[in-house]
Design a protein around this motif. Structure first.
Motif, PDB file in Angstrom:
ATOM      1  N   GLN A   1      -8.266  -3.136   0.071  1.00  0.00           N
ATOM      2  CA  GLN A   1      -7.253  -2.181   0.545  1.00  0.00           C
ATOM      3  C   GLN A   1      -7.654  -1.601   1.894  1.00  0.00           C
ATOM      4  O   GLN A   1      -6.819  -1.451   2.795  1.00  0.00           O
TER       5      GLN A   1
ATOM      6  N   LEU B   1       0.816  -1.205   0.000  1.00  0.00           N
ATOM      7  CA  LEU B   1       0.000   0.000   0.000  1.00  0.00           C
ATOM      8  C   LEU B   1       0.858   1.267   0.000  1.00  0.00           C
ATOM      9  O   LEU B   1       0.389   2.344   0.380  1.00  0.00           O
TER      10      LEU B   1
ATOM     11  N   GLU C   1      -4.401   9.074   0.923  1.00  0.00           N
ATOM     12  CA  GLU C   1      -5.744   8.794   0.401  1.00  0.00           C
ATOM     13  C   GLU C   1      -6.723   8.699   1.571  1.00  0.00           C
ATOM     14  O   GLU C   1      -6.345   8.333   2.685  1.00  0.00           O
TER      15      GLU C   1
ATOM     16  N   LEU D   1     -10.397   3.863  -1.487  1.00  0.00           N
ATOM     17  CA  LEU D   1      -9.726   2.570  -1.597  1.00  0.00           C
ATOM     18  C   LEU D   1     -10.734   1.455  -1.830  1.00  0.00           C
ATOM     19  O   LEU D   1     -11.900   1.565  -1.464  1.00  0.00           O
TER      20      LEU D   1
ATOM     21  N   ARG E   1      -0.210   5.224  -0.755  1.00  0.00           N
ATOM     22  CA  ARG E   1      -1.625   5.451  -0.424  1.00  0.00           C
ATOM     23  C   ARG E   1      -1.774   6.272   0.841  1.00  0.00           C
ATOM     24  O   ARG E   1      -2.899   6.443   1.324  1.00  0.00           O
TER      25      ARG E   1
END
Ligand SMILES: Nc1ncnc2c1ncn2[C@@H]1O[C@H](COP(=O)(O)OP(=O)(O)O)[C@@H](O)[C@H]1O
Ligand SMILES: [Mg+2]
Lengths: 281, 246
Positions: B144, B129, B135, B140, B132
């Protein structure tokens, strides 16, 4: 694949011309309705006298500077009241949602507070505080009508705002609390870092609605004596035997409330869109 | 050696509904115990009781030999030593991935922000990951999100990880990536209690499988024994139903 761009272009044009047509239809419909309304008013048998008593440009021009000064008082009352309302409202909401047994008396008081002040008309609260408090005769208490009026508004609006915050807090799903507690966060940390940030985001539109109400209701303080925009307009109105100054005051309120309303609607639409795409879990 | 988690004659009722009917369970260090059983058999309740999210009515729960089900125990301090992951992820939607993971280390464990973030990035990178960090959860995929939720629980270095049907809310094609992660944790020697309906995964990862039926562990044993040669009639029926669904 090779022919696709052509077809896409045709579709795009079709969509564009449909959008144009929709806009034209909307504008035409609006124009017709507005024209009909204006005609209905202008052709009404009483129109000449209405025109004289509501649309006197000269009277408005003479009264307007003082009305504007009065309106500045309205704005200041609003700006002084609103932050206290937010803090008090949030505090009351937090007290109401905590389960600590020690806080039971405070919680009971918070419930009584919201019940009473949401249940009594704001104008009566203003009367009660404005005339009742000075009657107590404490020398250390203020007799300033503006402060007393704002205090009354604070009591009334804190009760509403507390309920808005509380609704936001209970709308956060219990699994969020479980997730936080499982990480070892205390009840207080859970509220502060997990529940409140989500709750507050959700209640911004209804809070703005209450802002708009308050910005209008500050005019009620005039029953205690302070000459703000509405009262000033009324004074001029009876002096000139003409309602135009009141219309001027109304226009001033609209200058503030319409932008606030538009912002509220915009935020509400955005939240709805977010929720329908699964954003606000 | 003292088990990391021990449950002794634990009972729990919701009103007249006896949800846990005398549970005994011991989870040794580095062991993975898998709970199987029909929906409503009490798997989630047992895990929530171990994490003190629910109070048991009677019996004891011990963590590293210390009784934690005593009402005098500071529940917040106990939960800091246990990691729990839920079926619905329970990520915080208003915080980005990195902040979700560092919230407990910085606010609860007093880890300096920089150290907490470095650790979080390291875990994210290890489990595919990387990149990410900033985010938000709703950006996601389910797989995730669940991996982030597991990393969030790991970031506080728990003594034991409780996993409650962590793949049940996922689209079938996303189940594998989450199970792979749990398999890796098993390889690291993580002590785990896992409720799941994934029998192939249970066989692979479990040191012991416990079959729950109406709030009681009516059969337990090594995966091959319990899954291939169940003794109890209820276990047999449950396994048949699971297999016929595949
Ligand atoms: N908070 C609760 N209040 C009342 N009953 C509950 C609660 N949580 C679980 N139960 C009941 O406990 C039983 C076991 O539920 P659960 O532990 O979720 O089973 P499983 O995880 O094995 O599906 C079910 O009958 C359920 O209805
Ligand atoms: Mg369950």
């Amino acid at each position: 694949m090779g022919a696709a761009p052509d077809r896409q272009e045709v579709r795009r044009q079709a969509r564009r011309s449909r959008a144009r047509r929709d806009r034209a239809t909307a504008s035409a419909a609006t124009l017709i309705v507005v024209a009909a309304l204006v005609l209905a008013v202008v052709l009404a048998p009483g129109w000449p006298s209405v025109r004289q008593s509501f649309l006197s440009w000269d009277d408005l021009r003479r009264a307007f500077p003082d009305i504007l000064t009065g309106f500045w008082l309205d704005v200041r009352m609003f700006l002084a009241t609103e932050p206290i309302v937010l803090v008090l409202g949030l505090t009351i909401a937090l007290v109401r949602v905590t389960r600590a047994p020690v806080l039971f008396p405070v919680r009971a008081a918070a419930i009584a507070f919201t019940d009473v002040f949401r249940g009594v008309p704001t104008i009566l609260v203003i009367f009660g505080v404005g005339f009742g408090v000075p009657a107590l005769g404490f020398s250390w208490l203020t007799n300033d009508e503006v402060i007393l009026g704002c205090t009354a508004l604070t009591l009334s609006y804190s009760a509403y705002v507390a309920e808005v915050f509380r609704a936001g807090i209970v709308s956060v799903h219990p699994s969020q609390r479980a997730g936080a507690r499982a990480l070892g966060l205390t009840a207080g940390q859970t509220t502060r870092f997990v529940v409140l940030p989500q709750a507050i985001r959700r209640v911004v539109p209804p809070l703005l609605n209450d802002f708009i109400s308050l910005q209008k209701d500050v005019a009620l303080v005039s029953i205690l004596g302070p000459v703000e925009a509405y009262r000033q307009a009324q004074i001029y109105g009876s002096e000139y035997f003409n309602y135009t100054p009141l219309l001027g005051a109304a226009a001033l309120y609209l200058c503030v409330t319409i932008p606030l309303t538009r912002i509220t609607d915009r935020l509400q639409d955005r939240q709805l869109a977010r929720r329908s795409t699964g954003g606000a879990a | 050696m003292t088990p990391v988690v021990q449950v002794v004659a634990a009972t729990k009722a919701f009103g007249a509904n006896a949800v846990l009917a005398g549970i005994d369970l011991a989870v040794a260090e580095h062991e993975a115990v898998v709970l199987i059983g029909a929906s409503g058999s009490g798997k989630s309740t047992l895990l929530r009781c171990i994490d003190l999210l629910e109070e048991i009515d009677d019996g004891d729960i011990l963590l590293d030999g210390e009784v934690i089900s005593d009402p005098a125990v500071n529940v917040d301090a106990v939960r800091r030593r246990i990691g729990m992951v839920f079926q619905q992820f329970n990520l915080f939607p208003h915080l980005d991935v990195l902040t979700n993971i560092t919230l407990a280390p910085t606010r609860v464990h007093g880890t300096p922000r920089a150290a907490a973030e470095a650790r979080a990035r390291e875990l994210l990178a290890r489990f595919g990951l990387a990149g990410r960090e900033r985010e938000y959860p709703d950006r996601l995929s389910g797989g995730q999100q669940q991996r982030v939720a597991i990393i969030r629980a790991l970031a506080t270095d728990p003594r034991v990880l409780l996993l409650d049907e962590v793949t049940s809310a996922l689209d079938p094609e996303l189940v594998g990536e989450v199970l792979d992660l749990i398999g890796e944790l098993k390889g690291d020697g993580m002590t785990m209690v896992i409720a799941t309906h994934e029998m192939a995964f249970a066989r692979e990862v479990a040191d012991e499988i416990c079959f729950l039926h109406q709030g009681a562990i009516i059969e337990s044993g090594q995966p091959s024994t319990l899954l291939d040669d169940p003794k109890a009639e209820e276990t047999r029926r449950f396994l048949q139903r699971i297999h016929s669904k595949r």
